[in-house]
Write a protein that holds these residues in place. Structure first.
Motif, PDB file in Angstrom:
ATOM      1  N   LYS A  93      44.766   1.826  43.114  1.00  0.00           N
ATOM      2  CA  LYS A  93      43.319   2.073  43.151  1.00  0.00           C
ATOM      3  C   LYS A  93      43.012   3.573  43.164  1.00  0.00           C
ATOM      4  CE  LYS A  93      42.386  -2.269  45.486  1.00  0.00           C
ATOM      5  NZ  LYS A  93      41.836  -2.904  46.657  1.00  0.00           N
ATOM      6  N   THR A  94      43.629   4.287  42.212  1.00  0.00           N
ATOM      7  CA  THR A  94      43.409   5.726  42.102  1.00  0.00           C
ATOM      8  C   THR A  94      41.987   5.996  41.646  1.00  0.00           C
ATOM      9  OG1 THR A  94      45.727   6.074  41.571  1.00  0.00           O
ATOM     10  CG2 THR A  94      44.218   7.855  41.024  1.00  0.00           C
ATOM     11  N   LEU A  95      41.332   6.881  42.356  1.00  0.00           N
ATOM     12  CA  LEU A  95      39.959   7.249  42.026  1.00  0.00           C
ATOM     13  C   LEU A  95      39.886   8.566  41.265  1.00  0.00           C
ATOM     14  CD1 LEU A  95      38.526   6.321  45.522  1.00  0.00           C
ATOM     15  CD2 LEU A  95      38.444   4.937  43.445  1.00  0.00           C
ATOM     16  N   ALA A 121      42.687  10.895  55.426  1.00  0.00           N
ATOM     17  CA  ALA A 121      41.981   9.640  55.162  1.00  0.00           C
ATOM     18  C   ALA A 121      40.529   9.816  55.589  1.00  0.00           C
ATOM     19  CB  ALA A 121      42.619   8.497  55.936  1.00  0.00           C
ATOM     20  N   GLU A 123      37.080   7.545  55.537  1.00  0.00           N
ATOM     21  CA  GLU A 123      36.545   6.202  55.340  1.00  0.00           C
ATOM     22  C   GLU A 123      37.594   5.331  54.650  1.00  0.00           C
ATOM     23  OE1 GLU A 123      32.617   6.348  53.676  1.00  0.00           O
ATOM     24  OE2 GLU A 123      31.958   7.815  55.149  1.00  0.00           O
ATOM     25  N   ASP A 124      37.315   4.827  53.460  1.00  0.00           N
ATOM     26  CA  ASP A 124      38.270   3.947  52.778  1.00  0.00           C
ATOM     27  C   ASP A 124      39.045   4.665  51.670  1.00  0.00           C
ATOM     28  OD1 ASP A 124      36.120   4.266  51.082  1.00  0.00           O
ATOM     29  OD2 ASP A 124      36.151   2.204  50.363  1.00  0.00           O
ATOM     30  N   GLN A 125      39.036   5.999  51.684  1.00  0.00           N
ATOM     31  CA  GLN A 125      39.746   6.772  50.672  1.00  0.00           C
ATOM     32  C   GLN A 125      40.793   7.661  51.330  1.00  0.00           C
ATOM     33  OE1 GLN A 125      36.985   8.999  48.322  1.00  0.00           O
ATOM     34  NE2 GLN A 125      35.868   7.196  47.655  1.00  0.00           N
ATOM     35  N   THR A 126      41.873   7.891  50.600  1.00  0.00           N
ATOM     36  CA  THR A 126      42.915   8.798  51.057  1.00  0.00           C
ATOM     37  C   THR A 126      43.097   9.880  50.004  1.00  0.00           C
ATOM     38  OG1 THR A 126      44.038   7.007  52.221  1.00  0.00           O
ATOM     39  CG2 THR A 126      45.334   8.976  51.772  1.00  0.00           C
ATOM     40  N   VAL A 127      43.286  11.095  50.451  1.00  0.00           N
ATOM     41  CA  VAL A 127      43.536  12.225  49.571  1.00  0.00           C
ATOM     42  C   VAL A 127      44.940  12.733  49.873  1.00  0.00           C
ATOM     43  CG1 VAL A 127      42.794  14.536  48.868  1.00  0.00           C
ATOM     44  CG2 VAL A 127      41.089  12.847  49.590  1.00  0.00           C
ATOM     45  N   VAL A 141      43.404  11.137  44.715  1.00  0.00           N
ATOM     46  CA  VAL A 141      42.468  10.428  45.592  1.00  0.00           C
ATOM     47  C   VAL A 141      42.588   8.946  45.262  1.00  0.00           C
ATOM     48  CG1 VAL A 141      40.059  10.164  46.293  1.00  0.00           C
ATOM     49  CG2 VAL A 141      40.906  12.409  45.567  1.00  0.00           C
ATOM     50  N   PHE A 142      42.817   8.122  46.283  1.00  0.00           N
ATOM     51  CA  PHE A 142      42.978   6.689  46.045  1.00  0.00           C
ATOM     52  C   PHE A 142      42.425   5.900  47.229  1.00  0.00           C
ATOM     53  CE2 PHE A 142      46.671   8.276  48.179  1.00  0.00           C
ATOM     54  CZ  PHE A 142      47.020   7.292  49.094  1.00  0.00           C
ATOM     55  N   SER A 143      42.158   4.619  46.981  1.00  0.00           N
ATOM     56  CA  SER A 143      41.640   3.767  48.047  1.00  0.00           C
ATOM     57  C   SER A 143      42.563   2.583  48.318  1.00  0.00           C
ATOM     58  CB  SER A 143      40.237   3.253  47.698  1.00  0.00           C
ATOM     59  OG  SER A 143      40.288   2.433  46.550  1.00  0.00           O
TER      60      SER A 143
END
Length: 162
Positions: A93-95, A121, A123-127, A141-143
């Protein structure tokens, strides 16, 4: 399909498996970067490439030549001395992906060793941010989840849960 590669390069068999989506992720480790980084480091490893495919939309594979000097003993015993170890990290789920200025290879530049890798991290995203010794930065950036897979040059999978 996008594959950005730097020096040194992936062996042909590994590159083909990455490009075909044929890596045995089920034998890897699925966990957060914070848990992974408690046992492992990317320090002094080489960033070999970043891969995204339209077939696996939302997945990014980061390919590394892992520096075995920093491996815990349980994992380093699995590897043969002086054999390269490749670490693949898959972010689902890469953003977004960002490469800093100068990240594409230049013949006069030295190979890019990783200086540090950090994550945050929100919220619901990780960098995930990886900085190299040439002052380049890879940001993913992914979730979804992170998957880690270590393979030696003879195609043996290393047990990262050891």
């Amino acid at each position: 399909m996008v594959f950005v590669s730097t020096k040194p390069t992936l062996p042909r068999w590994l590159c083909e498996n990455v490009l075909l989506g044929a890596l045995p992720w089920q034998h890897g480790l699925c966990e957060s970067y914070s848990n992974f980084s408690k046992a492992y480091t990317l320090h002094d490893s080489y960033l070999l490439g970043i891969y995204q495919s339209a077939d696996t939309y939302g997945e990014t594979v980061i390919c590394l030549l892992w520096d075995s000097l920093w491996l815990p003993e349980a994992v380093s015993r699995q590897a043969h001395q002086n054999e390269p170890i490749f670490l693949m990290i898959k972010a689902t789920k890469t953003l977004g992906i960002a490469l800093s200025e100068g990240t594409l290879p230049k013949s006069e530049k030295q190979s890019r060793r990783i200086l540090k890798a950090e994550h945050v991290a929100v919220e619901d995203q990780t960098v995930l941010v990886i900085d190299d010794t040439q002052k380049n930065t890879l940001t993913v950036v992914f979730s979804g989840q992170l998957h880690f897979l270590a393979v030696d040059n003879k195609r043996r999978i290393l047990n990262l849960a050891a």
